[in-house]
Design an enzyme around this catalytic site. Structure first.
Site, PDB file in Angstrom:
ATOM      1  N   GLY A  41     -12.690  -3.077  -3.338  1.00  0.00           N
ATOM      2  CA  GLY A  41     -11.085  -2.982  -2.943  1.00  0.00           C
ATOM      3  C   GLY A  41     -10.624  -2.012  -2.339  1.00  0.00           C
ATOM      4  O   GLY A  41      -9.616  -1.303  -2.783  1.00  0.00           O
ATOM      5  N   ASP A  77       2.649   6.376  -5.464  1.00  0.00           N
ATOM      6  CA  ASP A  77       2.349   6.457  -6.847  1.00  0.00           C
ATOM      7  C   ASP A  77       1.615   7.588  -6.952  1.00  0.00           C
ATOM      8  O   ASP A  77       0.340   7.642  -7.043  1.00  0.00           O
ATOM      9  CB  ASP A  77       1.944   5.243  -7.348  1.00  0.00           C
ATOM     10  N   HIS A 119       0.829  -1.299  -0.201  1.00  0.00           N
ATOM     11  CA  HIS A 119      -0.087   0.010   0.069  1.00  0.00           C
ATOM     12  C   HIS A 119       0.729   1.379   0.024  1.00  0.00           C
ATOM     13  O   HIS A 119       0.506   2.225  -0.610  1.00  0.00           O
ATOM     14  CB  HIS A 119      -0.964   0.004   1.167  1.00  0.00           C
ATOM     15  N   GLU A 147      -9.984   1.176  -7.679  1.00  0.00           N
ATOM     16  CA  GLU A 147      -8.705   0.981  -8.169  1.00  0.00           C
ATOM     17  C   GLU A 147      -8.327  -0.597  -8.434  1.00  0.00           C
ATOM     18  O   GLU A 147      -7.848  -1.088  -7.669  1.00  0.00           O
ATOM     19  CB  GLU A 147      -7.590   1.653  -7.351  1.00  0.00           C
ATOM     20  N   GLU A 195      -3.842 -10.118 -12.271  1.00  0.00           N
ATOM     21  CA  GLU A 195      -4.648  -9.852 -10.746  1.00  0.00           C
ATOM     22  C   GLU A 195      -5.592  -8.868 -10.707  1.00  0.00           C
ATOM     23  O   GLU A 195      -5.357  -8.289  -9.573  1.00  0.00           O
ATOM     24  CB  GLU A 195      -3.244  -9.756  -9.961  1.00  0.00           C
ATOM     25  N   ASP A 214     -13.375  -4.940   1.359  1.00  0.00           N
ATOM     26  CA  ASP A 214     -12.095  -5.486   1.053  1.00  0.00           C
ATOM     27  C   ASP A 214     -12.059  -6.852   1.802  1.00  0.00           C
ATOM     28  O   ASP A 214     -12.360  -6.828   2.960  1.00  0.00           O
ATOM     29  CB  ASP A 214     -10.803  -4.577   1.471  1.00  0.00           C
ATOM     30  N   HIS A 222       3.639   2.448 -10.585  1.00  0.00           N
ATOM     31  CA  HIS A 222       4.086   1.258 -10.050  1.00  0.00           C
ATOM     32  C   HIS A 222       3.547   0.241 -10.874  1.00  0.00           C
ATOM     33  O   HIS A 222       4.292  -0.803 -10.933  1.00  0.00           O
ATOM     34  CB  HIS A 222       3.341   1.336  -8.715  1.00  0.00           C
ATOM     35  N   GLU A 277     -18.728 -10.986  -3.606  1.00  0.00           N
ATOM     36  CA  GLU A 277     -19.663 -11.929  -4.046  1.00  0.00           C
ATOM     37  C   GLU A 277     -20.728 -12.606  -2.815  1.00  0.00           C
ATOM     38  O   GLU A 277     -21.623 -12.980  -3.145  1.00  0.00           O
ATOM     39  CB  GLU A 277     -19.006 -12.960  -4.879  1.00  0.00           C
ATOM     40  N   ARG A 327      -1.151   7.862  -9.814  1.00  0.00           N
ATOM     41  CA  ARG A 327      -2.331   6.976  -9.411  1.00  0.00           C
ATOM     42  C   ARG A 327      -3.061   7.614  -8.565  1.00  0.00           C
ATOM     43  O   ARG A 327      -4.315   7.890  -8.781  1.00  0.00           O
ATOM     44  CB  ARG A 327      -1.898   5.501  -9.032  1.00  0.00           C
TER      45      ARG A 327
END
Length: 346
Positions: free
Chosen positions: A73, A46, A40, A139, A148, A95, A288, A124, A49
């Protein structure tokens, strides 16, 4: 809706108690790599980002004012806090990583306890405190955009929770391909295995060649114009779209050699009043995500004006859908046989 909001307070945690961050071992981190603060730290530092997300959210407060927001997330909660600060009525962050335990402390430390609810678990399976949202933020991007990545989870969140006419931040992603001259690094990373202290290690060369390299590439190494190979509109994309075949044609811009193909992606927040976008390409500021290099088994000799034509295929791996199987077929138009190589990102 207000009665639901009253129940949307502190985090809901339907999970087995996780070890304290100070007590976690390498076994815990292996099972939950995103629990480690170092990952993180890299993402937060970054500036392309994180700064782009901040601009897209904070500079478009009118879009967030009084709205409900789902952060898919959420990690350390940075995007959730941007949304709350921009005027969102309530933000729900979800998350499955244990980093969410630190995110809860961060949110409380910054005074957002009543504005942000965190849920630990898989989207889910989890039960969220709200049934629909005005905006989804996430993100989700990985190396090569889709490695991923959480895009399938974002699409599920869209179909299950986004109000009709709702917004997604970001809402478009575009993947590009070019060819590069990279003799020195290919020699170091791939051809190294031909002779290791006098021994033949060439069996590993074949393996190394098929694993794409994530690294930064200088713009001067690029020997063709880029070609768009995939455009994703998050408002309309389907999960099936994440497996695709794309033809490409690369116009050679100088006389040189081709040792590899290079891929990168651009991200855009098209729904914003003040447009925000960023690129992860070799022409742009470092991120990154870097770029992804696909080395070719043999070297192509090119002349200015030549066209390298071919097809790229990409699909989630059958055994692990977060890994990618990527194939590239290519040839110089009007010259020579088509070559083909298979890659695996894992």
């Amino acid at each position: 809706m207000d009665t639901v909001m009253d129940n949307a307070g502190p985090s809901t945690n339907n999970h087995v108690a996780a070890p304290d961050a100070l007590d976690m071992t390498s076994r815990d981190y292996y099972a939950d790599s995103y629990a480690h603060f170092g990952i993180h730290e890299e993402m937060l530092k970054d500036t392309v980002r994180t700064g782009s997300y901040r601009s897209a959210i904070m500079n478009n407060g009118k879009l967030f004012e009084g709205k409900t927001v789902l952060d898919v997330g959420c990690g350390t909660g940075i995007l959730s806090m941007f949304a709350a600060k921009a005027g969102a009525k309530h933000v729900v962050g979800i998350d499955m990583s244990n980093i969410i335990d630190q995110a809860q402390k961060i949110i409380e430390a910054n005074g957002f306890k009543d504005k942000i609810t965190l849920v630990k678990g898989k989207l889910e399976e989890a039960e969220l405190p709200l049934k629909e949202f005005d905006i989804i933020i996430s993100e989700w991007m990985g190396y090569f955009l889709l490695y991923e990545s959480m895009l399938d989870t974002v699409l599920l969140a869209r179909d299950k929770y986004l109000k009709k006419g709702g917004l997604i931040f970001p809402d478009t992603a575009t993947l590009y391909l070019a060819a590069i001259e990279d003799q020195d690094y290919k020699e170091e990373k791939i051809n190294f295995w031909e002779d290791v202290y006098g021994f033949d290690y060439s069996c590993i060369k074949d393996i190394a060649l098929r694993e794409p390299l994530v690294d930064t590439v200088e713009l001067k190494a690029v020997v063709t114009d880029p070609c768009m190979i995939k455009h994703i509109d998050l408002l309309t994309a389907k999960k099936e779209d994440l497996a695709f075949e794309a033809p490409f044609s690369l116009n050679c811009t100088r006389d040189d050699y081709v040792h590899a193909f290079l891929a990168w992606f651009d991200i855009s927040f098209e729904c914003t009043h003040s447009k925000v976008q960023f690129s992860t390409g070799p022409h742009s500021q470092y991120t990154h995500w870097k770029q992804t290099v696909f080395y070719t088994p043999s070297t192509l000799t090119i002349n200015k004006g030549d066209q390298i034509v071919g097809q790229l295929t990409c699909a989630p791996n059958a055994r692990n859908n977060r890994d990618l199987d990527i194939g590239i077929k290519y040839k110089i138009k009007g010259d020579g046989e088509e070559q083909s190589v298979q890659f695996k990102m894992y």
